[in-house]
Design an enzyme around this catalytic site. Structure first.
Site, PDB file in Angstrom:
ATOM      1  N   ARG A  34       0.822  -1.212   0.000  1.00  0.00           N
ATOM      2  CA  ARG A  34       0.000   0.000   0.000  1.00  0.00           C
ATOM      3  C   ARG A  34       0.856   1.262   0.000  1.00  0.00           C
ATOM      4  O   ARG A  34       0.476   2.275  -0.587  1.00  0.00           O
ATOM      5  CB  ARG A  34      -0.954  -0.016   1.189  1.00  0.00           C
ATOM      6  CG  ARG A  34      -2.113  -0.985   0.976  1.00  0.00           C
ATOM      7  CD  ARG A  34      -3.059  -1.044   2.135  1.00  0.00           C
ATOM      8  NE  ARG A  34      -4.292  -1.733   1.758  1.00  0.00           N
ATOM      9  CZ  ARG A  34      -5.245  -2.097   2.608  1.00  0.00           C
ATOM     10  NH1 ARG A  34      -5.112  -1.823   3.883  1.00  0.00           N
ATOM     11  NH2 ARG A  34      -6.333  -2.703   2.176  1.00  0.00           N
ATOM     12  N   LYS A 191     -17.528 -17.961   3.092  1.00  0.00           N
ATOM     13  CA  LYS A 191     -18.957 -17.902   3.390  1.00  0.00           C
ATOM     14  C   LYS A 191     -19.775 -17.192   2.316  1.00  0.00           C
ATOM     15  O   LYS A 191     -19.387 -16.140   1.830  1.00  0.00           O
ATOM     16  CB  LYS A 191     -19.179 -17.193   4.727  1.00  0.00           C
ATOM     17  CG  LYS A 191     -18.602 -17.938   5.925  1.00  0.00           C
ATOM     18  CD  LYS A 191     -18.900 -17.184   7.212  1.00  0.00           C
ATOM     19  CE  LYS A 191     -18.379 -17.958   8.426  1.00  0.00           C
ATOM     20  NZ  LYS A 191     -18.667 -17.249   9.692  1.00  0.00           N
ATOM     21  N   GLY A 344      -7.896  -9.377   0.254  1.00  0.00           N
ATOM     22  CA  GLY A 344      -6.647  -9.814   0.886  1.00  0.00           C
ATOM     23  C   GLY A 344      -6.172 -11.188   0.477  1.00  0.00           C
ATOM     24  O   GLY A 344      -5.010 -11.380   0.093  1.00  0.00           O
ATOM     25  N   GLY A 367     -12.811  -4.135   1.540  1.00  0.00           N
ATOM     26  CA  GLY A 367     -14.208  -3.782   1.726  1.00  0.00           C
ATOM     27  C   GLY A 367     -14.766  -2.876   0.640  1.00  0.00           C
ATOM     28  O   GLY A 367     -15.883  -3.090   0.160  1.00  0.00           O
TER      29      GLY A 367
END
Length: 390
Positions: A34, A191, A344, A367
C-alpha cells in the site's frame, strides 16, 4: 470527479489522504504494497511544488487515544525512500504545521483524533483548514464516511481524486459498466453470507459466475451433492438455489464443480484425495476444486473478455490444496481479457503464484472493492462527485 493531475499545485497546501495501513512487526514494515501504491501520488504533488501533508490511518487503535504501536512514525523513512526526497513526521499536526514548497510531511494516525470515525464536522473543518486542495487517494477506505475521507472533502476549498483512487474507479467501471464480453466473475472465500450481496449483484451482470472455496460447498449442497463435514452454511442453501435460477433466467451460468480435493482434517499435513463430487464421504472435508472442474473454469477464462476475481478456490495456503487456485491464477495470467482482482486472500494468492504483472489491475482495497461490486454507493467517492458538480 476533479482529478489531482488536472490541477495547478505549485505553492498550494495539498492535503492527501492515503491508505498506508501496512502491517508492522517489531517496528518494521512487513508488506509495503500500500505504501508503494500511494507513493507516486505523494511524489507527484511534491515535484509539482506543493506543500504536501499526508494523512492515513494505521491499525485499529481506540479513537482519540494515541497508541505508540499504531504510530505512523516508522513509515516516514520508508516513504522517503520511495519518493526520493525527505519526509518529515509530524506527531501534532491538526492545529497546523508549517510546510515549505516541495516538502512532504507525514501526519500521525488520523484515528488518534477524536471524531475521525464518527465523521464529526468539527474535526473535518480543522483538516480542511490545513489545505487549499484536498486529495483523496485512498480507495480502500472509500466505503467509510469518516472525517479524513468524507468530512474533509465537504469543507476543503477544492476536493479531488488522486491518481490511485481514480485508477481504481476507472478499472472497476471498465469491468462492470462497459465490459468486453463474456464477463466472468470468480468469487471464492469461506462464506456465502459475507458475499451474498456481491453474488446477487454479479449474477445480474455476468455471463458466468464461478464460485469456489467454502462458498462452492453451499452451492454443491444446493444441487443435492454430498459435502461430508465441509464448511457450509445450511441457512444459505436456498439462497444458492435462487442465485443459480437467477443466472439461468438471463442465460448466464453458475457452473457447479464435478470433482473436488478432500482431506480428513483441516490441517496442513492432512492427505489430499481427489474424487468425483458424488463420492465425498461423511468424514471428508472439501478443501479444493478438482482438476476437471478447474480445467473447465480455465477454459471459460480463456475465452473471457473481462474477468473479475475475488477470493481463492480452495485452501491455497496448504500446498496440497493449492492446485485449483493456482490453475485459476495461471488461466487469468494467460488470458487476453481485461482482469481486475481484489481482496486480501486474492492478493496473497496472486503473490504466491507469481502473476502480479499479468493481472490488468490489482485493487489494494478489500471492503471498498466488494461494496463497489455490490453496487453500493461509496461515501468518499460520492462526496468528490458532489463537489465536482458544484
Amino acid at each position: 470527479m476533479l482529478s489531482m493531475s488536472g490541477l495547478a499545485l505549485a505553492g498550494k497546501r495539498v492535503l492527501i489522504r492515503e491508505d498506508f495501513n501496512v502491517p508492522i512487526k517489531n517496528g518494521k514494515i512487513s508488506d509495503d504494497t500500500r505504501l508503494r501504491a500511494g507513493a507516486p501520488t505523494v511524489k507527484a504533488a511534491a515535484e509539482a511544488g506543493a506543500k504536501v501533508l499526508v494523512m492515513s490511518h494505521l491499525g485499529r487503535p481506540k479513537e482519540g487515544v494515541p497508541d505508540p504501536a499504531a504510530s505512523l512514525a516508522p513509515l516516514a523513512d520508508a516513504l522517503a525512500k520511495l519518493v526520493g526526497r525527505p519526509v518529515r513526521f509530524a506527531a501534532d499536526w491538526i492545529d497546523g504545521v508549517a510546510v515549505a514548497d516541495g516538502e512532504i510531511v507525514l501526519c500521525e494516525n488520523v484515528r488518534f483524533l477524536a471524531g475521525e470515525e464518527k465523521n464529526l464536522d468539527e474535526l473535518a473543518k480543522k483538516m480542511a483548514a490545513l489545505c487549499d486542495i484536498f486529495v483523496n487517494d485512498a480507495f480502500a477506505t472509500a466505503h467509510r464516511a469518516q472525517a479524513s475521507t468524507h468530512g474533509v472533502a465537504k469543507f476543503a476549498p477544492v476536493a479531488c481524486a488522486g491518481p490511485l483512487l481514480k485508477a481504481e474507479i476507472d478499472a472497476l467501471k471498465t469491468a462492470l459498466h462497459a465490459p468486453k464480453r463474456p464477463l466472468v466473475a470468480v468469487v471464492g472465500g469461506s462464506k456465502v453470507s459475507t458475499k451474498l450481496d456481491v453474488l446477487e449483484s454479479l449474477v445480474q451482470k455476468v455471463d458466468q459466475l464461478i464460485v469456489g472455496g467454502g462458498i462452492a460447498n453451499t452451492f454443491l449442497k444446493a444441487m443435492g451433492q454430498p459435502i461430508g463435514k465441509s464448511l457450509c452454511e445450511d441457512d444459505m442453501v436456498d439462497t444458492a438455489k435462487r442465485i443459480i435460477e437467477a443466472a439461468k433466467a438471463r442465460g448466464a451460468a453458475v457452473p457447479i464443480p464435478v470433482d473436488v480435493v478432500c482431506g480428513k482434517e483441516f490441517d496442513e499435513k492432512t492427505a489430499a484425495t481427489t474424487m468425483d463430487v458424488s463420492k465425498v464421504a461423511a468424514d471428508d472435508m472439501i478443501m479444493d476444486l478438482g482438476p476437471k472442474t478447474t480445467a473447465s473454469f480455465a477454459q471459460a477464462l480463456k475465452s473471457a473478455g473481462t474477468i473479475v476475481w475475488n477470493g481463492p478456490l480452495g485452501v491455497f495456503e496448504f500446498d496440497q490444496f493449492a492446485a485449483g487456485t493456482k490453475t485459476l491464477a495461471q488461466a487469468i495470467a494467460h488470458s487476453s481479457a481485461f482482469s481486475i482482482a481484489g481482496g486480501g486472500d486474492t492478493l496473497a494468492a496472486i503473490a504466491k503464484f507469481g502473476i502480479t504483472n499479468q493481472v490488468s489491475y490489482i485493487s489494494t482495497a478489500g471492503g471498498a472493492f466488494l461494496e463497489y461490486l455490490e453496487g453500493k454507493t461509496l461515501p468518499a467517492v460520492a462526496i468528490l462527485e458532489t463537489r465536482a458538480a458544484g
